[in-house]
Design a protein around this motif. Structure first.
Motif, PDB file in Angstrom:
ATOM      1  N   LEU A 124       1.113  -1.205   0.127  1.00 45.36           N
ATOM      2  CA  LEU A 124      -0.080   0.033  -0.274  1.00 45.36           C
ATOM      3  C   LEU A 124       0.901   1.227   0.023  1.00 45.36           C
ATOM      4  O   LEU A 124       0.639   2.294  -0.772  1.00 45.36           O
ATOM      5  CB  LEU A 124      -0.939  -0.099   1.170  1.00 45.36           C
ATOM      6  N   LEU A 125       1.893   1.067   0.752  1.00 46.02           N
ATOM      7  CA  LEU A 125       2.988   2.285   0.805  1.00 46.02           C
ATOM      8  C   LEU A 125       3.572   2.565  -0.593  1.00 46.02           C
ATOM      9  O   LEU A 125       3.579   3.714  -0.871  1.00 46.02           O
ATOM     10  CB  LEU A 125       3.910   2.187   1.990  1.00 46.02           C
ATOM     11  N   ALA A 126       3.762   1.436  -1.210  1.00 42.73           N
ATOM     12  CA  ALA A 126       4.534   1.676  -2.549  1.00 42.73           C
ATOM     13  C   ALA A 126       3.736   2.122  -3.306  1.00 42.73           C
ATOM     14  O   ALA A 126       3.868   2.948  -4.354  1.00 42.73           O
ATOM     15  CB  ALA A 126       4.960   0.222  -2.868  1.00 42.73           C
ATOM     16  N   GLY A 127       2.219   1.770  -3.408  1.00 43.98           N
ATOM     17  CA  GLY A 127       1.172   2.447  -4.380  1.00 43.98           C
ATOM     18  C   GLY A 127       1.032   3.946  -3.946  1.00 43.98           C
ATOM     19  O   GLY A 127       0.826   4.726  -4.920  1.00 43.98           O
ATOM     20  N   MET A 128       1.088   4.075  -2.805  1.00 37.87           N
ATOM     21  CA  MET A 128       0.911   5.671  -2.367  1.00 37.87           C
ATOM     22  C   MET A 128       1.933   6.449  -3.045  1.00 37.87           C
ATOM     23  O   MET A 128       1.673   7.437  -3.238  1.00 37.87           O
ATOM     24  CB  MET A 128       0.646   5.681  -0.909  1.00 37.87           C
ATOM     25  N   ALA A 129       3.155   5.980  -3.068  1.00 37.32           N
ATOM     26  CA  ALA A 129       4.478   6.540  -3.252  1.00 37.32           C
ATOM     27  C   ALA A 129       4.205   6.867  -4.784  1.00 37.32           C
ATOM     28  O   ALA A 129       4.819   7.724  -5.508  1.00 37.32           O
ATOM     29  CB  ALA A 129       5.658   5.728  -2.965  1.00 37.32           C
TER      30      ALA A 129
END
Length: 70
Positions: free
Chosen positions: A10-15
């Protein structure tokens, strides 16, 4: 999206600017973040502002997250 993806995914997606990932991350943690903020500040309105600011910072700095450092 959301329930089955890891926090790291999810954090990679947000990034990368994925708003679906951001929505899933917020939904996963909103109750905990708000609850902690409310416990600290004792005001519902202020706790909402604190939680919102926390998620904005997470969004802005998601690309800097290092899974090795937690």
């Amino acid at each position: 999206m959301g329930g089955t993806l890891s926090d790291e995914a999810l954090l990679a997606g947000m990034a990368s600017g994925d708003t679906d990932a951001a929505t899933a991350f917020v939904r996963r943690y909103q109750a905990r973040v708000y609850g902690l903020a409310y416990t600290i500040v004792g005001s519902a309105a202020v706790a909402e502002e604190v939680a919102q600011e926390a998620f904005l910072r997470i969004w802005r700095h998601a690309g800097a997250y290092d899974v090795r450092r937690g």
